[in-house]
Structures are given as structure tokens and as C-alpha cells.
Design an enzyme around this catalytic site. Structure first.
Site, PDB file in Angstrom:
ATOM      1  CB  CYS A   1      -0.926   0.140   1.407  1.00 54.70           C
ATOM      2  SG  CYS A   1      -2.176   1.177   1.172  1.00 54.70           S
TER       3      CYS A   1
ATOM      4  CG  ASP B   1      -5.978  -1.906  -4.751  1.00 61.90           C
ATOM      5  OD1 ASP B   1      -6.191  -0.893  -4.123  1.00 61.90           O
ATOM      6  OD2 ASP B   1      -5.031  -2.597  -4.894  1.00 61.90           O
TER       7      ASP B   1
ATOM      8  CG  HIS C   1      -5.957  -1.586  -0.888  1.00 64.17           C
ATOM      9  ND1 HIS C   1      -5.131  -1.183  -1.691  1.00 64.17           N
ATOM     10  CD2 HIS C   1      -5.540  -1.079   0.326  1.00 64.17           C
ATOM     11  CE1 HIS C   1      -4.119  -0.408  -1.172  1.00 64.17           C
ATOM     12  NE2 HIS C   1      -4.572  -0.115   0.200  1.00 64.17           N
TER      13      HIS C   1
END
Length: 248
Positions: A133, A184, A216
Site C-alpha cells: 500500500c 482496489d 486492497h
């Protein structure tokens, strides 16, 4: 659409971390050391999401890389100010958009560089980096600066698509592995497809894995009670280890 929208599905994993925090270049860093002989001139930089190295999930994963023979460093480039583990859970009033101005690249890259420079002074000459991330942005930046020999990102965020992908081809030399998923907001399927288009013929090496049934954050905070997510998290970890074995 809010940043890290799907991180709300994150789960705290259980286990007892085997590494320890050390000051490296003046920066708090979680260090996971192999228990077997390992190459002392190589290291993995584990670049966390917004939950930082304080999150047990990150510590356990770093331990996992160490168990596979790589000394692994998880720098606290968030300067001791990660978002709380429950910050994105339903009912939380934490505002991540107010957190971001205090964690720009101008404030987070310097501590990362301090750790890297200190490790070089200790004799480490070859770095691999795996970013999750928020940390995916830094894998790209380190590759642009030719600091790393191999890079991996999982559900990366803060990337400019296609600009960063084009810059990667133009200026980076590190082979790149991307672990992606269908749900995501930060790296949606269209971005993944653009990555394949632009990086598909990247000479040093490129591979992208796609994990169905995942959202995600799956590679770090996935729900292990969901078979598809468990398979995705474990698959992404295994692929990352194999990438470093072959590329570092």
C-alpha cells in the site's frame, strides 16, 4: 472515494514476533534475523502500509522473510506516528486525510534514507524492497534512484498511472513483481492492465500476480478465515520470497 477504503476489512494476525526493534541510523527499525547462515551483504527492506512496523502483522511477515534466509529491516519511516490498528474499522472517527499532511514524502523519505545509509556502512551492498500500500510508492522511488536490485509491491498506492510506470521503464533497473487484486481503489484492474502493457517488455524482469477474491490490503491484513484471501496472502508472500531468491 476515501484513501485505503478497503483496509476496513483488515484483520490483526496472531503470533509472537521473533525480531526486535533497533535504532538504525537513529531510526526505530524492526529487525528480523535468520537463524541460519545468510548472506551478510544482502537485506530486504520491508516498507509498511500506514499502520507501520508497530503492527504485529508486519513483524510476523518480516520474521517470515528471515525464516527464508533474508535479514529483513522494517524502518519506521512514519516517524513513530502510524495510524492506530483500529483506525479504519467501522465506527472509527479517525480521519486519515488529516493524517497524510504529516506523512508526505518530504517527511517520510529522509528516515528511510538514514536507515539505508546506515546499513551500507554496516556492509550491506544489495537491497531488495517489498512495499505494501503506502510502501509501494517507496519501492518505485528507490528503484528510480537505483538503490534496490529487486522490487515487489502489493496493492500499491500513491502511484501516478501511467506516469510512474513509464518512468520505471525509463529509469529503473530493478526487476519488478506486482501482487494485485480485483477490488482496489488505489491500484484498480485498469491500472494493473496498464502496468502489464507498459512493463510487459521491461528487460530486467516483470511479473504480476492477480489474486481473485481479495481486496486492497490482503497481503498484510487479510482475513485468514476466508479461503481465497488466505490463499492470496500466502501466495503473495511465497511469490515475493521466490522473486528475491532469483533476483537478488
Amino acid at each position: 472515494m476515501s484513501f485505503c477504503e478497503h483496509c476496513v476489512k483488515g484483520v490483526i494476525h496472531e503470533g509472537t514476533p521473533k525480531g526486535k526493534f533497533e535504532k538504525i541510523g537513529g531510526v526505530d527499525t524492526y529487525v528480523a534475523t535468520p537463524t541460519v547462515d545468510y548472506p551478510k551483504d544482502k537485506a530486504i527492506l520491508f516498507l509498511t502500509d500506514v499502520f507501520g512496523p508497530q503492527l504485529i502483522n508486519a513483524q510476523l511477515m518480516a520474521d517470515g522473510f528471515a525464516e527464508n534466509g533474508f535479514k529483513t529491516f522494517v524502518p519506521d519511516y512514519l516517524n513513530g506516528d502510524p495510524i492506530p490498528p483500529d483506525a479504519l474499522n467501522p465506527g472509527s472517527d479517525f480521519d486519515i486525510m488529516k493524517w497524510f499532511p504529516g506523512h508526505t514524502q518530504g517527511k517520510t523519505r529522509p528516515p528511510l534514507d538514514k536507515v539505508i545509509n546506515a546499513l551500507k556502512e554496516q556492509g550491506i551492498t544489495t537491497f531488495g524492497a517489498t512495499g505494501y500500500c503506502f510502501g509501494g510508492r517507496y519501492v518505485f522511488d528507490l528503484a528510480f534512484d537505483n538503490v534496490i536490485k529487486a522490487g515487489v509491491v502489493a496493492h500499491p498506492s500513491l502511484l501516478q498511472v501511467p506516469a510512474d510506470l513509464e518512468k520505471y521503464v525509463a529509469s529503473a533497473k530493478a526487476p519488478l513483481l506486482i501482487n494485485s487484486c480485483p477490488v482496489d481503489s488505489q491500484f484498480p484492474p485498469e491500472s494493473a492492465a496498464k502496468a502489464d502493457e507498459i512493463l510487459g517488455k521491461f528487460a530486467p524482469g516483470y511479473k504480476r500476480n492477480h489474486y481473485e477474491g481479495c481486496t486492497h490490503g490482503f497481503a498484510v491484513r487479510g482475513d485468514m478465515s476466508d479461503p481465497k484471501v488466505k490463499a492470496g496472502k500466502e501466495g503473495a508472500f511465497t511469490e515475493t520470497v521466490e522473486w528475491f531468491i532469483h533476483k537478488l
